[in-house]
Design an enzyme around this catalytic site. Structure first.
Site, PDB file in Angstrom:
ATOM      1  N   CYS A   2       0.824  -1.215   0.000  1.00 47.89           N
ATOM      2  CA  CYS A   2       0.000   0.000   0.000  1.00 47.89           C
ATOM      3  C   CYS A   2       0.857   1.263   0.000  1.00 47.89           C
ATOM      4  O   CYS A   2       1.997   1.242   0.446  1.00 47.89           O
ATOM      5  CB  CYS A   2      -0.898   0.007   1.226  1.00 47.89           C
ATOM      6  N   ARG A  27       5.104  -0.031  -6.177  1.00 42.28           N
ATOM      7  CA  ARG A  27       5.101  -0.839  -4.952  1.00 42.28           C
ATOM      8  C   ARG A  27       4.134  -2.018  -5.047  1.00 42.28           C
ATOM      9  O   ARG A  27       4.198  -2.935  -4.244  1.00 42.28           O
ATOM     10  CB  ARG A  27       4.742   0.031  -3.749  1.00 42.28           C
ATOM     11  N   TRP A  73      -3.193  -2.782  -1.520  1.00 45.16           N
ATOM     12  CA  TRP A  73      -2.868  -4.175  -1.867  1.00 45.16           C
ATOM     13  C   TRP A  73      -3.656  -5.010  -0.874  1.00 45.16           C
ATOM     14  O   TRP A  73      -3.348  -5.030   0.316  1.00 45.16           O
ATOM     15  CB  TRP A  73      -1.361  -4.402  -1.730  1.00 45.16           C
ATOM     16  N   ASN A  99      -1.952   2.221   5.933  1.00 43.41           N
ATOM     17  CA  ASN A  99      -1.066   1.120   5.517  1.00 43.41           C
ATOM     18  C   ASN A  99      -0.811   0.251   6.747  1.00 43.41           C
ATOM     19  O   ASN A  99      -0.609   0.783   7.835  1.00 43.41           O
ATOM     20  CB  ASN A  99       0.293   1.650   5.047  1.00 43.41           C
ATOM     21  N   GLY A 100      -0.768  -1.047   6.560  1.00 41.92           N
ATOM     22  CA  GLY A 100      -0.502  -1.940   7.695  1.00 41.92           C
ATOM     23  C   GLY A 100      -1.706  -2.812   7.974  1.00 41.92           C
ATOM     24  O   GLY A 100      -2.613  -2.931   7.126  1.00 41.92           O
ATOM     25  N   GLU A 480      18.669 -17.074  -8.324  1.00 41.19           N
ATOM     26  CA  GLU A 480      18.211 -15.724  -8.660  1.00 41.19           C
ATOM     27  C   GLU A 480      17.705 -15.662 -10.112  1.00 41.19           C
ATOM     28  O   GLU A 480      16.696 -15.013 -10.400  1.00 41.19           O
ATOM     29  CB  GLU A 480      19.362 -14.728  -8.425  1.00 41.19           C
ATOM     30  N   LYS A 484      13.977 -14.513 -11.148  1.00 40.09           N
ATOM     31  CA  LYS A 484      13.708 -13.400 -12.082  1.00 40.09           C
ATOM     32  C   LYS A 484      12.728 -13.846 -13.171  1.00 40.09           C
ATOM     33  O   LYS A 484      11.788 -13.146 -13.495  1.00 40.09           O
ATOM     34  CB  LYS A 484      14.989 -12.900 -12.752  1.00 40.09           C
ATOM     35  N   GLU A 487       9.215 -14.337 -11.755  1.00 40.33           N
ATOM     36  CA  GLU A 487       8.577 -13.089 -11.314  1.00 40.33           C
ATOM     37  C   GLU A 487       7.957 -12.309 -12.460  1.00 40.33           C
ATOM     38  O   GLU A 487       6.842 -11.816 -12.339  1.00 40.33           O
ATOM     39  CB  GLU A 487       9.609 -12.173 -10.635  1.00 40.33           C
ATOM     40  N   HIS A 503      19.963 -35.910  -8.664  1.00 47.18           N
ATOM     41  CA  HIS A 503      19.200 -36.390  -7.513  1.00 47.18           C
ATOM     42  C   HIS A 503      17.704 -36.092  -7.660  1.00 47.18           C
ATOM     43  O   HIS A 503      16.980 -36.057  -6.658  1.00 47.18           O
ATOM     44  CB  HIS A 503      19.742 -35.755  -6.228  1.00 47.18           C
ATOM     45  N   LYS A 602       6.525  -4.556  -4.428  1.00 48.70           N
ATOM     46  CA  LYS A 602       7.937  -4.193  -4.286  1.00 48.70           C
ATOM     47  C   LYS A 602       8.404  -4.362  -2.855  1.00 48.70           C
ATOM     48  O   LYS A 602       9.500  -4.815  -2.603  1.00 48.70           O
ATOM     49  CB  LYS A 602       8.120  -2.740  -4.740  1.00 48.70           C
TER      50      LYS A 602
HETATM   51  C1  G6P Z   1       9.508  -8.793  -2.553  1.00 54.02           C
HETATM   52  C2  G6P Z   1      10.004  -8.288  -3.882  1.00 54.02           C
HETATM   53  C3  G6P Z   1      11.327  -8.972  -4.232  1.00 54.02           C
HETATM   54  C4  G6P Z   1      12.331  -8.743  -3.114  1.00 54.02           C
HETATM   55  C5  G6P Z   1      11.783  -9.227  -1.761  1.00 54.02           C
HETATM   56  C6  G6P Z   1      12.664  -8.786  -0.609  1.00 54.02           C
HETATM   57  O1  G6P Z   1       9.118 -10.100  -2.644  1.00 54.02           O
HETATM   58  O2  G6P Z   1       9.053  -8.543  -4.896  1.00 54.02           O
HETATM   59  O3  G6P Z   1      11.846  -8.408  -5.426  1.00 54.02           O
HETATM   60  O4  G6P Z   1      13.523  -9.408  -3.403  1.00 54.02           O
HETATM   61  O5  G6P Z   1      10.499  -8.654  -1.531  1.00 54.02           O
HETATM   62  O6  G6P Z   1      12.646  -7.390  -0.548  1.00 54.02           O
HETATM   63  P1  G6P Z   1      13.682  -6.513   0.219  1.00 54.02           P
HETATM   64  O7  G6P Z   1      13.167  -5.118   0.082  1.00 54.02           O
HETATM   65  O8  G6P Z   1      13.678  -6.977   1.651  1.00 54.02           O
HETATM   66  O9  G6P Z   1      15.003  -6.708  -0.401  1.00 54.02           O
END
Ligand code: G6P
Length: 607
Positions: A2, A27, A73, A99-100, A480, A484, A487, A503, A602
């Site tokens: 949010c 975000r 959100w 927010n929260g 990673e 990516k 995502e 395995h 985000k």
């Molecule tokens: C969310 C984002 C990811 C990020 C993760 C950790 O899931 O979509 O891209 O890696 O949070 O976020 P941070 O701000 O703690 O690095």
């Protein structure tokens, strides 16, 4: 997740609120709304979807020179226009954005309903509007202060009242709020990006503080009504950093910013005369650094992968045991905090709930936790016992790219400090610095052949399952790469140690399952080549990321992307960039929403 924006000033509020919400779009959210006030009346407009969808519902003639806006959100209650914020009390005079999560909202709601209050939404946040209304006796700030003790959970709240024009009252507990100070106008926001177009002068609100803004001043008080004097900070970013410039997507821009963002992470921190690094924010003296016997890194998502990479480097170079663990797991396993263990909480946003709560639990048990964060003034750096800002500049795309390479840079600098204090010679320190400071140029070289990755992406993006495989320090890079791709392209991908495929995952290999192998010219190259041959024998399509000049790989893999040569432990910087490009080009090819992929946010401020 949010986002909040509030405005008081001489200009019409609605366009400012809508622009601020647009800046908060990155975000992640599912609905949005605004409320503006004029002539003792509030106009509230809410809409599911993008800010564009909200914008078309806001009449051009809407008037009001103070107001609040929100991107939601959904957590409590579905994604509907009604559940979107702002929420109003039964008189329609008070509007709030939140927010929260209000954890005790069910009990509060029940009590309010018994008093005859009518509820309109399924949200936890709506209780705040009604509570403020119950406590209101002509002073919005007092009503807010009387409301806060009843709320359990986390909040950043901003409220407005139709009968108190040109005034907003905000409060925070665990959810950021920042005051933007400009000439004859004031802002409140959950994130500086929302207000950067108007001012760079900001004040970060603390938990337990209540702020009142009018057109030309702000006042902060604590819960005992004592006035709090806070200094005004200057944002060092420029507006262009939160704009796409010539790039079509923020993610593309941020991938290309890495040569510069890595420099920013080490700039001013290298002491060439002593062949070591200087990290002032650690708040540890030499004795304390020497006493460290173990390092543990906690993080989530991409930051976790950066922590894993660093754990290989730190163990092998500083010879200090180091491990990385998912923060969400640490918190609930009743972690054992041993003496002389140093913890790092790694987080781009500095707000990730899993990481923050794990950090607090560790601190309760006496751990010293340092932050590796990007967003200045965010909660993890403020609550940690010290740390290092990575200074990547704003990362807007949901999929993290430049933060990853900068987090590794910061942790590699720390590794250098630890290694030089122990067994590393001056000459080795110089060698390490030379290689780390060469990384930006090596990353820039990769971009010269980026079009090759675009061709590879075009060829493979219609496959529905991928494996990403690497070994040693490149194993976390494989994780990673898979993350990516998942995502932003929504293609199913799994990251594995190349050694592990025999395995289990090798059962998945057929003509329809491409494998992306990270095969640099390091100690494990021959082993990875064997793993590639195992896949090839089963007719699995092979994409390899290999060191330039490694012609043998051309015979084994179907497609090869070459990267510049670097020493073994520096390969993660060089290996991850092609994987970021692969994911990016696949997502573009598949016409995905690259910067705001579905269901993701985000900064994930809920557990
Ligand atoms: C969310 C984002 C990811 C990020 C993760 C950790 O899931 O979509 O891209 O890696 O949070 O976020 P941070 O701000 O703690 O690095």
């Amino acid at each position: 997740m949010c986002g909040i924006i509030g405005y008081c000033g001489p200009r019409q509020a609605a366009p400012i609120l809508l622009d601020g919400l647009k800046r908060l779009e990155y975000r992640g959210y599912d609905s949005a709304g605004i409320s503006v006030g004029i002539n003792h009346e509030l106009t509230v407009i809410k809409q599911t979807g993008k800010i564009h969808d909200l914008r078309v519902h806001v009449p051009a003639e809407i008037a009001g020179t103070y107001g609040i806006g929100h991107t939601r959100w959904a957590t409590h209650g579905g994604v509907t226009n009604t559940n979107a914020h702002p929420h109003v009390d039964n008189s329609g005079k008070i509007a709030i954005v939140h927010n929260g999560i209000i954890e005790n909202y069910t009990a509060i709601k029940k009590k309010l309903e018994e008093k005859g209050v009518e509820f309109f939404t399924e949200t936890d946040s709506e209780v705040i509007a009604h509570l403020i209304a119950q406590n209101y006796t002509g002073d919005l700030e007092k009503a807010m202060k009387d409301t806060l003790p009843v709320l359990e959970g986390t909040y950043g709240i901003v409220c407005m009242h139709a009968d108190e024009p040109h005034k907003l009252v905000g409060a925070r507990n665990g959810s950021p709020l920042v005051i933007g100070v400009a000439n004859d106008e004031m802002f409140l926001a959950s994130d500086v990006t929302a207000i950067l177009a108007h001012t760079k002068q900001v004040v970060y609100l603390e938990d337990g503080h209540v702020v009142t803004i009018t057109d030309d001043e702000f006042t902060i008080v604590d819960m005992s009504d004592r006035v709090v004097n806070k200094k005004i900070d200057e944002i060092t970013w420029d507006l262009q950093e939160i704009e796409k410039g010539d790039f079509k997507h923020f993610m593309h821009k941020e991938i290309y910013e890495q040569p510069e963002s890595v420099v920013r992470a080490f700039r001013g921190r290298i002491d060439r005369e002593a062949a070591t690094a200087r990290l002032g924010g650690l708040n540890l003296n030499s004795r304390e650094l020497l006493d460290i016997e173990r390092i543990k890194i906690i993080a989530a998502g991409t930051s976790f992968h950066a922590g894993l990479v660093a754990s290989y480097m730190i163990e092998q170079t500083a010879r200090v045991p180091c491990s990385a663990e998912l923060a969400s797991e640490v918190r609930y396993r009743n972690p054992i905090v041993e003496r002389n263990t140093l913890y790092f909480a790694v987080s781009q946003s500095g707000e990730t709930a899993d990481t923050l709560y794990a950090m607090r639990e560790l601190q309760r048990k006496g751990a010293r936790v340092l932050g590796i964060c990007n967003v200045v003034g965010s909660t993890i750096p403020r609550e940690s016992d010290g740390g290092v800002y990575i200074h990547s500049g704003p990362e807007i795309a949901v999929a993290s790219t430049k933060a990853f390479t900068s987090q590794i840079t910061a942790l590699y600098l720390f590794c250098l400090v630890m290694a030089r204090m122990r067994h590393m010679s001056f000459e080795s320190g110089e060698w390490y610095i030379r290689n780390l400071t060469d990384i930006p140029d090596k990353i820039a070289e990769i971009f010269n052949t980026a079009d090759k990755m675009q061709v590879i992406a075009k060829k493979y993006c219609s496959f529905t399952d991928f494996l990403f495989l690497g070994r040693g320090i490149n194993y976390p890079v494989a994780l990673e790469g898979a993350l990516k791709l998942k995502e932003i392209s929504y293609i199913h991908a799994e990251g594995y140690s190349a050694a592990e495929i025999k395995h289990g995952p090798i059962a998945l290999i057929n003509e329809e399952t491409p494998s992306v192998f990270l095969v640099p010219d390091d100690r494990l190259r021959e082993k990875v080549v064997s793993n590639m041959k195992e896949v090839k024998a089963r007719r699995g399509p092979l994409i390899a990321i290999a060191t330039e000049g490694d012609m043998e790989i051309l015979d084994i893999a179907d497609d090869v992307f070459f990267v510049p040569k670097v020493p073994e432990l520096f390969y993660p910087f060089i290996m991850v960039v092609p994987l970021q490009l692969l994911a990016y080009f696949c997502a573009v090819e598949l016409k995905r929403d690259v910067d705001q992929p579905r269901n993701l946010a985000k900064s994930v401020t809920v557990e």
